[in-house]
Design a protein around this motif. Structure first.
Motif, short mmCIF file in Angstrom:
data_model
loop_
_atom_site.label_atom_id
_atom_site.label_comp_id
_atom_site.label_asym_id
_atom_site.label_seq_id
_atom_site.Cartn_x
_atom_site.Cartn_y
_atom_site.Cartn_z
N UNK A 138 0.86 -1.19 0.00
CA UNK A 138 0.00 0.00 0.00
C UNK A 138 0.89 1.23 0.00
N UNK A 139 0.54 2.19 -0.84
CA UNK A 139 1.30 3.44 -0.98
C UNK A 139 0.35 4.59 -0.73
N UNK A 140 0.70 5.43 0.25
CA UNK A 140 -0.12 6.59 0.60
C UNK A 140 0.66 7.88 0.32
N UNK A 141 -0.09 8.97 0.23
CA UNK A 141 0.55 10.26 -0.05
C UNK A 141 1.26 10.83 1.16
N UNK A 142 0.63 10.75 2.32
CA UNK A 142 1.16 11.39 3.53
C UNK A 142 1.33 10.36 4.64
N UNK A 143 2.17 10.71 5.60
CA UNK A 143 2.45 9.81 6.72
C UNK A 143 1.73 10.21 8.00
N UNK A 144 1.07 11.37 7.98
CA UNK A 144 0.50 11.88 9.22
C UNK A 144 -0.75 11.12 9.66
N UNK A 145 -1.53 10.67 8.71
CA UNK A 145 -2.81 10.08 9.09
C UNK A 145 -3.26 9.11 8.01
N UNK A 146 -3.87 8.00 8.46
CA UNK A 146 -4.58 7.11 7.54
C UNK A 146 -5.74 6.48 8.30
N UNK A 147 -6.49 5.61 7.64
CA UNK A 147 -7.68 5.02 8.24
C UNK A 147 -7.49 3.53 8.50
N UNK A 148 -6.23 3.09 8.57
CA UNK A 148 -5.95 1.66 8.68
C UNK A 148 -5.67 1.21 10.10
N UNK A 149 -5.75 2.10 11.08
CA UNK A 149 -5.46 1.69 12.46
C UNK A 149 -6.37 0.57 12.97
#
Length: 363
Positions: A138-149
């Protein structure tokens, strides 16, 4: 709020351009999670080159990359897992439509996750996934926040069947988390629209229209994200590559239902905002009509009064001139009670008009 990045017009196919901040590409954060039914290992990796040594056979591997500032790391990852260059280009060009594409030994999945930051601003970013037989990247744009927790918590705790399943179930779990996080965002938008509706009915104001316009823009962007989600999930349901197993497709049907619900919510809220905009214009029109009606009544009252004042205006005298006969003049001009008499007549006319307008329900 939503940032789309595209290559320069005329760029060659599979051109990889890093995302730069202040003229410098930010190094991505790479997290590796490997698990099976009995064990889970989680670590951060500083270099893609050491990833091949860290991966253990017989486990499901989840590689999560936060940040798109280092194209060399992304290119090395593509060589390591035989990822198609065009898919890597789509990872960096974050204006992609949600989709699923089939390659020789993996599936390329693009989706958009949406969340609210600390300032309650709706934010969205593209998530790209490469699904292989025993791995998921998985590749995301930013490291500050995602919805995978929530998925990470289930993996660490070993709850449910996620540790027993393969990479396709992990991809489903991440997609399900992406889709589920649309609901609280839309609920927040819906509550705000309801508050604006109450305020609009109480006192129409231009600031309310500006807020409605902002919600309408957000819903338009959310619709662009939500609408292709249904096709994405449907494509996974009808996958014939063998990478998505039948037990996982049963769960994907639930994702499909949720994506349809999201579409209904977005369309409903857009219709409500359109209706509220029309209600605002109608309210402003009604208020204008009310003001014009009052002004028209006032004008109608003063028309006969102005007519009388025009006839008698500045013609009254304190006394009759000596030896001056005025047979054609108005007899009230020199009457001692002429002025208060005319004023009383004017007052009676105004009161009579008000009573008439009231009975006609014009007031």
């Amino acid at each position: 709020m939503f940032i789309n990045r595209y290559p320069a017009p005329g760029s060659p196919p599979a051109t990889l351009l890093p995302h730069v901040t202040n003229g410098e590409g930010k190094k991505p954060r790479i997290r590796l999670i490997e698990y099976n039914n009995d064990r889970l290992d989680e670590r951060e990796i500083s270099d893609v080159g050491e990833m091949i040594r860290a991966i253990e056979a017989g486990k499901v591997t989840w590689i999560n990359i936060d940040g798109l500032g280092d194209i060399e790391a992304l290119r090395a990852l593509g060589e390591l897992f035989n990822l198609h260059p065009l898919a890597l280009e789509d990872v960096l060009n974050t204006g992609q439509r949600a989709k699923v594409e089939q390659f020789d030994d993996h599936l390329f999945i693009v989706a958009h996750m949406v969340y609210q930051n600390a300032e309650k601003t709706i934010c969205g970013e593209q998530v790209s996934m490469f699904l292989g037989k025993n791995y998921l990247i998985t590749v995301q744009e930013e490291a500050d926040y995602d919805v995978f927790d929530p998925v990470r918590v289930r993996l660490r705790a070993g709850r449910g069947s996620i540790r027993k399943a393969k990479a396709d179930y992990l991809a489903y779990a991440l997609l399900d988390s992406i889709i589920d996080h649309y609901f609280p965002v839309l609920d927040e938008v819906g509550c705000s629209i309801e508050d604006l509706e109450d305020n609009l009915l109480a006192s129409p104001d231009r600031s309310i229209v500006m807020k409605l316009h902002g919600h309408r823009r957000s819903l338009t962007q959310l619709r662009r994200f939500v609408w292709p989600l249904r096709d994405l999930v449907n494509g996974l349901l009808h996958d014939n590559s063998g990478l998505v197993k039948d037990p996982t497709k049963v769960f994907l049907r639930d994702c499909y239902d949720h994506s349809v619900q999201l579409m209904d919510f977005v369309e409903s809220y857009k219709e409500i905002t359109t209706g509220l905009m029309e209600l605002y214009h109608s309210s402003v029109g009604l208020r204008t009509n009310e003001v014009m009606r009052v002004l028209t009544v006032i004008t109608s009252i003063f028309i006969p009064l102005t007519f009388i004042a025009g006839i008698y205006g500045m013609n009254f005298s304190e006394e009759k001139p000596e030896h001056l006969e005025m047979p054609l003049n108005m007899p009230e001009l020199y009457h001692p009670w002429g002025y208060p008499g005319v004023m009383a007549v004017m007052l009676l006319i105004a009161v009579a008009q008000l009573i008439f307008f009231k009975r006609k329900k014009w007031l």
